[in-house]
Design an enzyme around this catalytic site. Sequence first.
Site, PDB file in Angstrom:
ATOM      1  N   HIS A 168      55.572 -13.737  37.343  1.00  0.00           N
ATOM      2  CA  HIS A 168      55.694 -13.360  35.936  1.00  0.00           C
ATOM      3  C   HIS A 168      55.453 -14.577  35.034  1.00  0.00           C
ATOM      4  O   HIS A 168      54.659 -14.507  34.082  1.00  0.00           O
ATOM      5  CB  HIS A 168      57.091 -12.772  35.700  1.00  0.00           C
ATOM      6  CG  HIS A 168      57.336 -12.317  34.298  1.00  0.00           C
ATOM      7  ND1 HIS A 168      57.409 -10.994  33.959  1.00  0.00           N
ATOM      8  CD2 HIS A 168      57.527 -13.005  33.151  1.00  0.00           C
ATOM      9  CE1 HIS A 168      57.637 -10.882  32.663  1.00  0.00           C
ATOM     10  NE2 HIS A 168      57.712 -12.095  32.144  1.00  0.00           N
ATOM     11  N   GLU A 169      56.137 -15.677  35.330  1.00  0.00           N
ATOM     12  CA  GLU A 169      56.003 -16.870  34.479  1.00  0.00           C
ATOM     13  C   GLU A 169      54.618 -17.499  34.618  1.00  0.00           C
ATOM     14  O   GLU A 169      54.040 -17.952  33.631  1.00  0.00           O
ATOM     15  CB  GLU A 169      57.104 -17.881  34.798  1.00  0.00           C
ATOM     16  CG  GLU A 169      58.518 -17.365  34.576  1.00  0.00           C
ATOM     17  CD  GLU A 169      58.761 -16.718  33.216  1.00  0.00           C
ATOM     18  OE1 GLU A 169      58.144 -17.136  32.215  1.00  0.00           O
ATOM     19  OE2 GLU A 169      59.572 -15.773  33.145  1.00  0.00           O
ATOM     20  N   HIS A 184      52.099 -15.893  32.415  1.00  0.00           N
ATOM     21  CA  HIS A 184      52.149 -16.351  31.019  1.00  0.00           C
ATOM     22  C   HIS A 184      51.224 -17.553  30.804  1.00  0.00           C
ATOM     23  O   HIS A 184      50.626 -17.694  29.735  1.00  0.00           O
ATOM     24  CB  HIS A 184      53.573 -16.746  30.616  1.00  0.00           C
ATOM     25  CG  HIS A 184      54.433 -15.594  30.221  1.00  0.00           C
ATOM     26  ND1 HIS A 184      54.158 -14.779  29.147  1.00  0.00           N
ATOM     27  CD2 HIS A 184      55.590 -15.124  30.751  1.00  0.00           C
ATOM     28  CE1 HIS A 184      55.097 -13.865  29.026  1.00  0.00           C
ATOM     29  NE2 HIS A 184      55.977 -14.049  29.993  1.00  0.00           N
ATOM     30  N   GLY A 224      63.609 -16.771  33.390  1.00  0.00           N
ATOM     31  CA  GLY A 224      62.431 -17.639  33.336  1.00  0.00           C
ATOM     32  C   GLY A 224      61.901 -17.660  31.922  1.00  0.00           C
ATOM     33  O   GLY A 224      62.148 -16.743  31.130  1.00  0.00           O
ATOM     34  N   CYS A 272      60.487  -8.644  29.814  1.00  0.00           N
ATOM     35  CA  CYS A 272      59.885  -9.881  29.341  1.00  0.00           C
ATOM     36  C   CYS A 272      60.476 -10.210  27.980  1.00  0.00           C
ATOM     37  O   CYS A 272      60.581  -9.331  27.117  1.00  0.00           O
ATOM     38  CB  CYS A 272      58.366  -9.724  29.242  1.00  0.00           C
ATOM     39  SG  CYS A 272      57.513 -11.199  28.646  1.00  0.00           S
ATOM     40  N   LEU A 273      60.824 -11.457  27.786  1.00  0.00           N
ATOM     41  CA  LEU A 273      61.385 -11.880  26.509  1.00  0.00           C
ATOM     42  C   LEU A 273      60.368 -11.757  25.379  1.00  0.00           C
ATOM     43  O   LEU A 273      60.750 -11.729  24.208  1.00  0.00           O
ATOM     44  CB  LEU A 273      61.912 -13.313  26.611  1.00  0.00           C
ATOM     45  CG  LEU A 273      63.038 -13.513  27.624  1.00  0.00           C
ATOM     46  CD1 LEU A 273      63.386 -14.984  27.760  1.00  0.00           C
ATOM     47  CD2 LEU A 273      64.253 -12.694  27.254  1.00  0.00           C
ATOM     48  N   GLN A 292      55.595 -18.881  25.540  1.00  0.00           N
ATOM     49  CA  GLN A 292      56.548 -17.967  24.918  1.00  0.00           C
ATOM     50  C   GLN A 292      57.306 -18.625  23.768  1.00  0.00           C
ATOM     51  O   GLN A 292      57.884 -17.926  22.934  1.00  0.00           O
ATOM     52  CB  GLN A 292      57.542 -17.433  25.947  1.00  0.00           C
ATOM     53  CG  GLN A 292      56.896 -16.496  26.953  1.00  0.00           C
ATOM     54  CD  GLN A 292      57.914 -15.967  27.914  1.00  0.00           C
ATOM     55  OE1 GLN A 292      58.235 -16.605  28.910  1.00  0.00           O
ATOM     56  NE2 GLN A 292      58.456 -14.792  27.602  1.00  0.00           N
TER      57      GLN A 292
END
Length: 188
Positions: free
Chosen positions: A141-142, A145, A46, A99-100, A51
């Site tokens: 999670h997304e 953000h 995702g 997480c990226l 991000q």
Amino acid sequence: MAVLPIQITGNPVLHSPAADVTSFDDELATLVADMFETMEAAPGVGLAAPQVDVPLRLFVFNWTDDDDTLWRGVAINPTLWVSPVPIGPADEDEESEGCLSVPGERFALRRSQLAMLTAVDLDQKPFEIRAEGWLARIFQHEYDHLDGVLYVDRLDHAASKAAAKAVKKSGWGEPGLSWMPGVDDLEG
């Protein structure tokens, strides 16, 4: 299509609520295509617009569940409903996530097991997905953000201290830091 730099924790765009998408145009379609390419290059399951330094309420996802069902799409201006979070400590093996924007780190986090995502796609067509397990986790999670929340912000006290130490050791936590999937040797 292009791979975009991924913002690392500390960049203000990651810690502020994103704005609704209002223009469904070629620029948005290009952004979504670039986000898919970036997510795949990272690799991730995702990726939210903040991000990649775009403060808009949208995310892409790409995950195959245990039944080999591919869940791939874009959620624009989403709403997310979740079941209550189970009580008790998070399981390190079953509930660790990464997480990226906090690359290379993983910490256990309790999440709701069920989620209902409603959103529109690039054609402004509404859709709804009832998710469970990891797909529900990905959506939570997304979606976080989009509200300026990173998963490390939700960790229990002990894991939060470990995450803060990892962020400090890596020299993150300040504006202007990013990494380029496929170029930099980082993963999250």
